[in-house]
Design a protein around this motif. Structure first.
Motif, mmCIF file in Angstrom:
data_model
loop_
_atom_site.group_PDB
_atom_site.id
_atom_site.type_symbol
_atom_site.label_atom_id
_atom_site.label_comp_id
_atom_site.label_asym_id
_atom_site.label_seq_id
_atom_site.Cartn_x
_atom_site.Cartn_y
_atom_site.Cartn_z
ATOM 1 N N MET A 171 0.813 -0.893 -0.159
ATOM 2 C CA MET A 171 0.032 0.046 0.091
ATOM 3 C C MET A 171 0.956 1.255 0.112
ATOM 4 O O MET A 171 1.912 1.287 0.680
ATOM 5 C CB MET A 171 -0.798 0.014 1.049
ATOM 6 C CG MET A 171 -1.996 -1.182 1.290
ATOM 7 S SD MET A 171 -2.971 -0.914 2.806
ATOM 8 C CE MET A 171 -3.813 -2.380 2.410
ATOM 9 N N ASP B 157 -2.476 4.276 -3.781
ATOM 10 C CA ASP B 157 -3.485 3.657 -3.529
ATOM 11 C C ASP B 157 -4.514 4.526 -2.599
ATOM 12 O O ASP B 157 -5.880 4.121 -2.728
ATOM 13 C CB ASP B 157 -3.091 2.367 -2.828
ATOM 14 C CG ASP B 157 -2.120 1.419 -3.688
ATOM 15 O OD1 ASP B 157 -2.397 1.268 -4.767
ATOM 16 O OD2 ASP B 157 -1.381 0.954 -2.835
ATOM 17 N N LEU B 158 -4.156 4.960 -1.560
ATOM 18 C CA LEU B 158 -4.974 5.841 -0.693
ATOM 19 C C LEU B 158 -5.765 6.743 -1.366
ATOM 20 O O LEU B 158 -7.155 6.816 -1.315
ATOM 21 C CB LEU B 158 -4.136 6.443 0.410
ATOM 22 C CG LEU B 158 -4.951 7.120 1.314
ATOM 23 C CD1 LEU B 158 -5.844 6.458 2.078
ATOM 24 C CD2 LEU B 158 -3.986 8.251 2.170
ATOM 25 N N TYR C 141 -8.555 4.978 -3.234
ATOM 26 C CA TYR C 141 -9.678 4.595 -2.237
ATOM 27 C C TYR C 141 -10.694 5.752 -2.021
ATOM 28 O O TYR C 141 -11.666 5.623 -2.188
ATOM 29 C CB TYR C 141 -9.045 3.947 -1.334
ATOM 30 C CG TYR C 141 -8.482 2.643 -1.317
ATOM 31 C CD1 TYR C 141 -8.659 1.637 -2.540
ATOM 32 C CD2 TYR C 141 -7.225 2.447 -0.633
ATOM 33 C CE1 TYR C 141 -7.816 0.774 -2.784
ATOM 34 C CE2 TYR C 141 -6.535 1.226 -0.707
ATOM 35 C CZ TYR C 141 -6.875 0.406 -1.878
ATOM 36 O OH TYR C 141 -5.928 -0.833 -2.039
ATOM 37 N N THR D 215 -5.410 1.618 5.262
ATOM 38 C CA THR D 215 -4.083 2.194 4.420
ATOM 39 C C THR D 215 -3.537 3.349 5.036
ATOM 40 O O THR D 215 -2.179 3.450 5.013
ATOM 41 C CB THR D 215 -4.580 2.756 3.043
ATOM 42 O OG1 THR D 215 -5.375 1.698 2.339
ATOM 43 C CG2 THR D 215 -3.558 3.400 2.205
#
Length: 238
Positions: free
Chosen positions: A1, A5-6, A9, A43
């Motif tokens: 992660m 990625d954060l 999301y 995350t």
């Protein structure tokens, strides 16, 4: 992660919430929103832990570096030096040390090459224990200038060999011509000293003979005896 990625999301969560505003009773969208929120929290926690671990490692590395004394290099030492041409480390030998005590400058020559470079302490490091085995695989490519210089020397050596071969051939031809002339002269009864097996310094078979020019038919040159000069008396002396 990671941070990317954060952000992904978070974008997905905003889209789900937008869809729920239009359809608040959609159970599937509500469940998806819950999962995205949980995933975002996980995350963020993972990223925070990774940052703490990275800072701890950097601090530990800094302390280790400061505690380890800098390597002291001297002329004649062998080391690995970073070649400015490609940034790769190659075996080298230090030929000179200059600069100040705080900022040393080293002159190095790379093994197998004639090129020298100026290097800082950060561009030098000790040789690994197995560098003899890995030196061949790490050998850098010659620059175009070095390739041209090597080719020039090769052609120069080839030219020298050709010149020597031509001189040897010429000498052999002269020798063969002289031997041919000597054989013809011998057939005609003319003896040439040093060729037909005779020498001008050979002692004659006759015990009364004298050393002379072979085949000349003449005796030894007469030598006029030297005597003391006698002065005649004159009238002035009487």
């Amino acid at each position: 992660m990671d941070q990317a990625d954060l952000e992904t999301y978070q974008v997905q969560l905003s889209q789900v919430e937008l869809a729920l505003s239009a359809d608040p009773d959609n159970a599937e969208l509500a469940h998806l929103r819950s999962e995205l929120k949980e995933l975002i929290d996980l995350t963020k926690t993972a990223l925070a832990q990774a940052e703490v671990a990275s800072n701890t490692k950097a601090e530990s590395s800094r302390k280790t570096t400061s505690a380890t004394p800098a390597h002291t290099w001297s002329a004649g030492d062998e080391c690995l030096a970073k070649y400015s041409g490609d940034g790769t480390w190659y075996p080298a030998r230090i030929t000179g040390v200059g600069g100040s005590a705080e900022n040393r400058i080293y002159t190095v020559i790379f093994k197998g090459y004639n090129s020298t470079e100026q290097a800082k302490s950060s561009d030098l490091k000790p040789l690994p224990p197995n560098y003899h085995q890995t030196a061949a695989s790490n050998k850098r490519k010659l620059t175009q200038q070095e390739e041209d210089e090597r080719e020039k020397k090769k052609k120069k050596n080839e030219k020298k060999l050709e010149t020597r071969a031509a001189k040897a051939k010429e000498q052999n031809a002269k020798q063969a011509s002289w031997q041919k002339f000597a054989k013809k002269a011998e057939k005609k009864g003319v003896q040439i000293a040093g060729v037909s097996g005779t020498s001008i310094f050979k002692t004659p078979d006759n015990p009364l003979g004298k050393v002379g020019v072979t085949g000349s038919g003449r005796g030894m040159t007469e030598v006029t005896p030297m005597g003391k000069h006698k002065f005649a008396a004159t009238d002035d002396e009487t």
